[in-house]
Structures are given as structure tokens and as C-alpha cells.
Design a protein around this motif. Structure first.
Motif, PDB file in Angstrom:
ATOM      1  N   THR A 185       2.237  12.389   2.394  1.00  0.00           N
ATOM      2  CA  THR A 185       2.805  12.506   1.059  1.00  0.00           C
ATOM      3  C   THR A 185       2.323  11.379   0.158  1.00  0.00           C
ATOM      4  O   THR A 185       2.036  11.597  -1.025  1.00  0.00           O
ATOM      5  N   GLN A 186       2.221  10.170   0.695  1.00  0.00           N
ATOM      6  CA  GLN A 186       1.717   9.041  -0.091  1.00  0.00           C
ATOM      7  C   GLN A 186       0.321   9.337  -0.646  1.00  0.00           C
ATOM      8  O   GLN A 186      -0.008   8.954  -1.766  1.00  0.00           O
ATOM      9  N   LEU A 187      -0.477  10.029   0.147  1.00  0.00           N
ATOM     10  CA  LEU A 187      -1.884  10.236  -0.189  1.00  0.00           C
ATOM     11  C   LEU A 187      -2.154  11.500  -0.981  1.00  0.00           C
ATOM     12  O   LEU A 187      -3.103  11.541  -1.770  1.00  0.00           O
ATOM     13  N   GLN A 201       0.690   3.179   3.674  1.00  0.00           N
ATOM     14  CA  GLN A 201       1.638   2.426   4.495  1.00  0.00           C
ATOM     15  C   GLN A 201       2.105   3.255   5.676  1.00  0.00           C
ATOM     16  O   GLN A 201       2.540   4.396   5.502  1.00  0.00           O
ATOM     17  N   ASN A 202       2.011   2.685   6.858  1.00  0.00           N
ATOM     18  CA  ASN A 202       2.531   3.338   8.056  1.00  0.00           C
ATOM     19  C   ASN A 202       4.056   3.358   8.044  1.00  0.00           C
ATOM     20  O   ASN A 202       4.706   2.630   7.280  1.00  0.00           O
ATOM     21  N   ALA A 203       4.626   4.182   8.924  1.00  0.00           N
ATOM     22  CA  ALA A 203       6.078   4.290   9.010  1.00  0.00           C
ATOM     23  C   ALA A 203       6.740   2.965   9.333  1.00  0.00           C
ATOM     24  O   ALA A 203       7.883   2.710   8.930  1.00  0.00           O
ATOM     25  N   ASP A 204       6.022   2.078  10.043  1.00  0.00           N
ATOM     26  CA  ASP A 204       6.590   0.771  10.381  1.00  0.00           C
ATOM     27  C   ASP A 204       6.379  -0.272   9.282  1.00  0.00           C
ATOM     28  O   ASP A 204       6.698  -1.444   9.457  1.00  0.00           O
ATOM     29  N   PRO A 208       0.788  -1.236   0.000  1.00  0.00           N
ATOM     30  CA  PRO A 208       0.000   0.000   0.000  1.00  0.00           C
ATOM     31  C   PRO A 208       0.820   1.286   0.000  1.00  0.00           C
ATOM     32  O   PRO A 208       0.238   2.362   0.120  1.00  0.00           O
ATOM     33  N   GLU A 209       2.158   1.170  -0.116  1.00  0.00           N
ATOM     34  CA  GLU A 209       2.972   2.381  -0.076  1.00  0.00           C
ATOM     35  C   GLU A 209       2.636   3.334  -1.218  1.00  0.00           C
ATOM     36  O   GLU A 209       2.819   4.551  -1.089  1.00  0.00           O
TER      37      GLU A 209
END
Length: 285
Positions: free
Chosen positions: A239-241, A175-178, A150-151
Motif C-alpha cells: 500500500t505504501q508503494l 518501511q517494513n512492518a517492524d 521511509p513510510e
């Protein structure tokens, strides 16, 4: 934020890219569109659309996507029909992906919008079990730079199943930071199924403070859900979104984890189709 209400302009003032069937939005200009003009049963414009062929690897779906005109064709009166068909025990359908992608520029807003029709799903009728029509978008770096989902980011603007009935759920995937998948931001609205509606998603980056920037979903020009950068909480996730080019997807999936599988009662053919009058991308002036 300016309203998303459509404002039709005189024909003489329209740019060549715009058909009379694609409305203008006050304070915005059309940067890409398709109003699906052409002869009845003709295929879509392949300069504008890639046509996915094969089986999807997502969600345990059952359909085999084809470019065949019995699964996707123009109506002859300014629509495209995406038609699920069952043949010899196999479900076939279509998935259109826009060749073009667009990013929301810093200091501006951008809208992805479509007018579409899906069958009457009120009461979760069994004849539509397993069908999953959708209008959504993926980050273009999925297909250009090898960035994985999902990144890459995903906007679910409209999706319908008989389980949802007369509700649409707008969702963000990122995607979360982890490295984990985040799909916790979603909002629902009730609508009258079996009728044409305008669905839109606006990315608003007019604030210089990313935490005050927003993604907003609209039904027939009325906002029903908003997510801000502050709610997402991380700049890289935002930023991804909001700061990447996205491309449009129109498809009719069948079966799988989300809608459940079709049954012997599920309709095949035109009465189960998704019908789209236009799709357009707008940017603020």
C-alpha cells in the motif's frame, strides 16, 4: 500489460493540457504534464513546481538549492536545465517538486515518465565526480499528513553518478512492518549516456489480487525491472508503494554518501547540467 511505446496523436486531437512535445501512450491519457515551454532563461511555472530552497538533510549532500535562474531555467526550445554551480567554495543547484500529486486508482495503471539528458558518464569520468542528477517521486503524505520517510514510500526512477557510469538503478524505498527501512528492491540497466532517453515507472493495479499488481521501470519504452506485490510480501508495505499519491522530483544533488564528494576536477555549469524535455503523468483509460 499494454506497452509503454509512445503513440503521437494528430495535433487536433490533443487535449489542452498536452503539448505536441508530450507523447501519448497507447491506452493511457495524460493527467498532468510540463513541456517547459517559455522564453530562454525564464523560470519554471510555479503553478506546477515548488522549488526547494536550502540544504538537504539527506545523504550528507553538499549543495545549497536555489530557485535562481543560473541554477534552473527554461531553454527557450522546450526544456528545463538544472545546472550545478560552484561559487566561492559552495555548490549551488536546484530541486523541483511537482505541486500536484497523483495516485494509481484501483483497477487502473499509472505512469510517471520523463525525457532527459545527463552528461556522458561512461567510464566514470572525474569531471563529473560528486554530481547526482535524478528523476524520482515521494509519497505525498510526507508533506500533507506528517508521515515520515521511509513510510511515505519512494520511487527512484532514474539517478546517475559517475560511480554508476553508464548504468541506471531503479529502487524502491519503504518501511517494513517492524519499522525498519527496506531498500532491497533495485534493478539496473545499461544506457548510452550523453544522449536523451525516456525513463518511466508504471504502477499497475489492474489485477484485483494485490499480490499480482506490479511496479515496472522502463528505458525508452522497454521494461528493465519489475517488482510485484507478492515479492514485497505484505499488504501494508505494498500500500505504501502502490496505493498512495506521489509527487515528482527533478534535482541535481551534489556530494554525499551515494555519489561521493566533488573534487577540484568536477565541472561547474552548463556542461554538467541535467536537461529535461518533458515530464508527464498518465493513467490508463
Amino acid at each position: 500489460m499494454p506497452p509503454i511505446a509512445a503513440l503521437l496523436l494528430p495535433l487536433w486531437s490533443l487535449l489542452p493540457i498536452i503539448s505536441a512535445s508530450v507523447p501519448m501512450l497507447a491506452g493511457f491519457s495524460v493527467v498532468w504534464s510540463d513541456d517547459f515551454q517559455g522564453d530562454h532563461y525564464a523560470g519554471v511555472d510555479t503553478a506546477k513546481w515548488n522549488q526547494f530552497v536550502g540544504r538537504s538533510d539527506n545523504n550528507a549532500e553538499l549543495e545549497f538549492y536555489t530557485p535562481r535562474t543560473n541554477n534552473v531555467h527554461l531553454s527557450g526550445d522546450g526544456q528545463v536545465y538544472i545546472v550545478p554551480t560552484l561559487s566561492n567554495g559552495t555548490w549551488y543547484s536546484a530541486r523541483l517538486e511537482s505541486v500536484a500529486s497523483q495516485a494509481c486508482d484501483e483497477g487502473r495503471a499509472m505512469v510517471f515518465q520523463a525525457s532527459l539528458w545527463v552528461p556522458d558518464l561512461t567510464g566514470s569520468p572525474p569531471e563529473f565526480a560528486g554530481l547526482w542528477p535524478a528523476f524520482w517521486a515521494l509519497g505525498n503524505d510526507l508533506r500533507t499528513d506528517g508521515v515520515l520517510w521511509p513510510e511515505c514510500g519512494e520511487w527512484d526512477i532514474f539517478e546517475a553518478t559517475n560511480k554508476l557510469g553508464d548504468m541506471n538503478q531503479g529502487t524502491l524505498h519503504f518501511q517494513n512492518a517492524d519499522g525498519s527501512h527496506n531498500d532491497s528492491f533495485h534493478g539496473r540497466t545499461v544506457y548510452t549516456t550523453g544522449q536523451y532517453h525516456t525513463w518511466a515507472l508504471e504502477v499497475d493495479r489492474r489485477s484485483s489480487d494485490w499480490t499480482k499488481q506490479a511496479v515496472t521501470w522502463y528505458l525508452d519504452d522497454t521494461a528493465f525491472y519489475t517488482v510485484t506485490g507478492a515479492q514485497i510480501g505484505g499488504f501494508q508495505e505494498w500500500t505504501q508503494l502502490a496505493d498512495r499519491p506521489y509527487y515528482i522530483i527533478l534535482n541535481m544533488a551534489i556530494g554525499g554518501d551515494y555519489p561521493g564528494d566533488p573534487t577540484s576536477q568536477t565541472l561547474s555549469g552548463f556542461d554538467a547540467s541535467m536537461r529535461v524535455e518533458y515530464v508527464a503523468i498518465y493513467k490508463s483509460d
